[in-house]
Design a protein around this motif. Structure first.
Motif, mmCIF file in Angstrom:
data_model
loop_
_atom_site.group_PDB
_atom_site.id
_atom_site.type_symbol
_atom_site.label_atom_id
_atom_site.label_comp_id
_atom_site.label_asym_id
_atom_site.label_seq_id
_atom_site.Cartn_x
_atom_site.Cartn_y
_atom_site.Cartn_z
ATOM 1 N N VAL A 1 0.609 -0.969 -0.039
ATOM 2 C CA VAL A 1 0.045 -0.163 -0.056
ATOM 3 C C VAL A 1 0.759 1.009 -0.090
ATOM 4 O O VAL A 1 0.249 2.475 -1.168
ATOM 5 N N ILE A 2 1.929 1.013 0.843
ATOM 6 C CA ILE A 2 2.662 2.642 1.380
ATOM 7 C C ILE A 2 3.507 2.508 -0.172
ATOM 8 O O ILE A 2 3.610 3.803 -1.305
ATOM 9 N N LEU A 3 4.487 1.790 -1.129
ATOM 10 C CA LEU A 3 5.152 1.420 -2.699
ATOM 11 C C LEU A 3 3.978 2.315 -3.540
ATOM 12 O O LEU A 3 4.139 3.090 -4.067
ATOM 13 N N LEU A 4 2.769 1.263 -3.315
ATOM 14 C CA LEU A 4 1.314 1.969 -4.562
ATOM 15 C C LEU A 4 1.352 3.679 -4.081
ATOM 16 O O LEU A 4 0.934 4.111 -4.475
ATOM 17 N N PHE A 5 1.302 4.107 -2.945
ATOM 18 C CA PHE A 5 0.559 5.479 -2.371
ATOM 19 C C PHE A 5 2.237 6.261 -3.544
ATOM 20 O O PHE A 5 1.862 7.495 -3.928
ATOM 21 N N VAL A 6 3.170 6.207 -2.568
ATOM 22 C CA VAL A 6 4.019 6.437 -3.255
ATOM 23 C C VAL A 6 4.486 6.310 -4.633
ATOM 24 O O VAL A 6 4.546 7.874 -5.143
ATOM 25 N N ALA A 7 4.542 5.956 -5.672
ATOM 26 C CA ALA A 7 4.091 5.491 -7.404
ATOM 27 C C ALA A 7 3.300 6.742 -7.634
ATOM 28 O O ALA A 7 2.962 7.287 -8.559
ATOM 29 N N THR A 8 1.804 5.896 -6.796
ATOM 30 C CA THR A 8 0.802 7.276 -7.318
ATOM 31 C C THR A 8 1.217 9.012 -6.798
ATOM 32 O O THR A 8 0.689 9.733 -8.946
ATOM 33 N N VAL A 9 1.896 9.431 -6.031
ATOM 34 C CA VAL A 9 2.412 10.854 -5.812
ATOM 35 C C VAL A 9 3.383 10.834 -7.018
ATOM 36 O O VAL A 9 3.305 12.177 -7.401
ATOM 37 N N TYR A 10 4.326 9.907 -7.202
ATOM 38 C CA TYR A 10 5.683 10.399 -7.734
ATOM 39 C C TYR A 10 4.736 10.439 -9.433
ATOM 40 O O TYR A 10 5.240 10.977 -10.208
ATOM 41 N N SER A 11 4.088 10.296 -9.398
ATOM 42 C CA SER A 11 3.414 10.273 -11.415
ATOM 43 C C SER A 11 2.284 10.610 -11.611
ATOM 44 O O SER A 11 2.424 11.644 -12.379
ATOM 45 N N ASN B 1 2.702 13.421 -9.924
ATOM 46 C CA ASN B 1 3.220 14.726 -10.122
ATOM 47 C C ASN B 1 4.048 14.699 -11.214
ATOM 48 O O ASN B 1 4.187 15.961 -12.008
ATOM 49 N N LYS B 2 4.964 13.721 -12.054
ATOM 50 C CA LYS B 2 5.296 14.367 -13.361
ATOM 51 C C LYS B 2 4.308 13.892 -14.325
ATOM 52 O O LYS B 2 4.289 15.073 -14.958
ATOM 53 N N ILE B 3 3.399 13.447 -14.397
ATOM 54 C CA ILE B 3 2.484 14.628 -14.936
ATOM 55 C C ILE B 3 1.325 15.453 -15.094
ATOM 56 O O ILE B 3 1.663 16.391 -16.064
ATOM 57 N N SER B 4 1.523 15.832 -13.817
ATOM 58 C CA SER B 4 1.132 17.273 -13.434
ATOM 59 C C SER B 4 2.485 18.581 -13.941
ATOM 60 O O SER B 4 2.030 19.216 -14.614
ATOM 61 N N PHE C 1 6.391 14.721 -3.365
ATOM 62 C CA PHE C 1 5.266 15.019 -2.440
ATOM 63 C C PHE C 1 5.327 16.521 -1.626
ATOM 64 O O PHE C 1 4.526 17.211 -0.732
ATOM 65 N N ALA C 2 6.040 17.367 -2.425
ATOM 66 C CA ALA C 2 5.825 18.260 -2.079
ATOM 67 C C ALA C 2 4.655 19.129 -2.443
ATOM 68 O O ALA C 2 3.808 20.008 -2.221
ATOM 69 N N ARG C 3 4.423 18.859 -3.652
ATOM 70 C CA ARG C 3 3.188 18.771 -4.619
ATOM 71 C C ARG C 3 1.932 18.787 -3.770
ATOM 72 O O ARG C 3 0.874 19.671 -2.888
ATOM 73 N N LEU C 4 2.229 17.600 -2.462
ATOM 74 C CA LEU C 4 0.752 17.118 -1.714
ATOM 75 C C LEU C 4 0.489 17.661 -1.250
ATOM 76 O O LEU C 4 -0.007 18.143 -0.629
ATOM 77 N N GLN C 5 2.387 18.410 -0.438
ATOM 78 C CA GLN C 5 1.991 19.354 0.541
ATOM 79 C C GLN C 5 1.216 21.073 0.603
ATOM 80 O O GLN C 5 0.350 21.155 1.278
ATOM 81 N N LEU C 6 1.345 20.769 -0.733
ATOM 82 C CA LEU C 6 0.739 22.415 -1.109
ATOM 83 C C LEU C 6 -0.348 22.052 -1.284
ATOM 84 O O LEU C 6 -1.387 22.904 -1.234
#
Length: 329
Positions: A34-44, A46-49, A207-212
């Motif tokens: 779940v953690i890895l999926l969450f990190v992968a989702t946040v990373y993806s 951010n890259k797309i955005s 995660f900076a994007r998520l923080q914002l």
């Protein structure tokens, strides 16, 4: 109890322990997935955005060559006198962030906003973020545009850089205006590279994007139009925690210490706009007053505002500034 019964009991206990361990391992494995999926989702995301935002980002100002890189400078207004605006630490887009103040000043002055390396649309740099380097880069940018006489106006950390600047180029700076500018005696805490390394991972993983996303809008209710706010938000996500700014954070403590030996030239007019109630430093106002105690023309104006007082009190700042300049002429 017979030997056989005792053996069966031990085997039963082992079996139960093994089942519990298997369940725990499965739960742990599920949590890791779940953690890895969450990190992968946040990373993806951010890259797309980031890719999408890159296409929507609008250019402004002009780029000049400094130390082999490109620095962005915005110039508005055609007044006879020139104001050079310098940003506080981490300001994503100085030219857009200063917009309310520029609107008040540009009808009367030529307003030049310098976006140092790592800020706004300027390049990043690996050069040490010492005061000496930052000051020389700003000066080189102004010289390339043939700007050689001006009023220096700086927010926050730029107060430290400006102290060095006005002593190095006294024949160019006609006055200094501090916008809740930093003072050498109230230093920032020391930050090492070991402190910034986790922040780099935090940024690179998205995660900076998520923080914002989870933070309040810093421009809510302020005089910025929707298009400007959109561009500001794009540039916040582009520049937040970039390497150049993190290097500047690491250099901040030593920059403050070096500034402790400096004072404003006695004949240089100095005007400070200071927040009336600093949330952390009780001696915020007295330390500003100390800096100008020997100045022939020195004044402190208190405002009921936060640290970014030029966003909410641009008109008041402009009026007080122009009144101050008339008095000293």
């Amino acid at each position: 109890m017979s030997v056989t019964q005792e053996t069966e009991k031990k085997q039963s206990g082992r079996s139960k322990t093994k089942k519990v361990l298997n369940i725990l391992l499965k739960v742990f494995g599920a949590i890791v997935i779940v953690i890895l999926l969450f990190v992968a989702t946040v990373y993806s995301v951010n890259k797309i955005s980031s890719h999408s935002e890159q296409k929507r980002m609008e250019t402004y100002g002009q780029r000049v060559s400094v130390d082999g890189k490109q620095m962005n400078i915005s110039i508005q207004g055609k007044g006879e006198e020139t104001i050079v605006l310098l940003p506080g630490f981490g300001t994503a887009s100085p030219a857009l962030d200063f917009k309310p103040l520029i609107s008040e000043l540009s009808p009367y002055y030529k307003v030049v906003v310098v976006e140092p390396f790592g800020y706004g649309l300027s390049d990043q740099t690996e050069r040490e973020r010492s005061t000496a380097n930052i000051v020389s880069e700003i000066h080189e940018a102004l010289q390339s545009l043939h700007i050689d006489r001006y009023i220096l106006m700086g927010h926050s950390i730029s107060g430290i850089y400006s102290l060095d600047y006005v002593n190095k180029y006294p024949n160019e700076v006609s006055a200094f205006v501090g916008l809740d500018s930093s003072v050498p005696t109230l230093s920032e805490q020391k930050i090492d590279s070991s402190d910034t390394q986790p922040i780099k991972w935090f940024r690179n993983l998205g995660f900076a994007r998520l923080q914002l996303k989870l933070s309040a809008d810093p421009y809510d209710g302020l005089p910025y139009d929707e298009q400007t706010k959109e561009q500001l938000n794009i540039l916040i996500r582009k520049n937040m925690y970039n390497t150049t700014q993190l290097n500047e954070a690491e250099s901040m403590y030593s920059n403050f210490k070096a500034a402790e030996q400096l004072t404003f030239p006695v004949n240089l007019p100095v005007l400070f706009f200071v927040q009336k109630n600093h949330p952390a430093a009780e001696n915020w106002i007295p330390e500003h007053e100390k800096l100008i105690k020997d100045s022939v023309h020195g004044e402190v104006v208190l405002l009921e505002a936060n640290h970014y007082l030029y966003r909410s009190h641009a008109k008041e700042i402009a009026e007080n500034f122009m009144g101050f300049m008339k008095e000293i002429q």
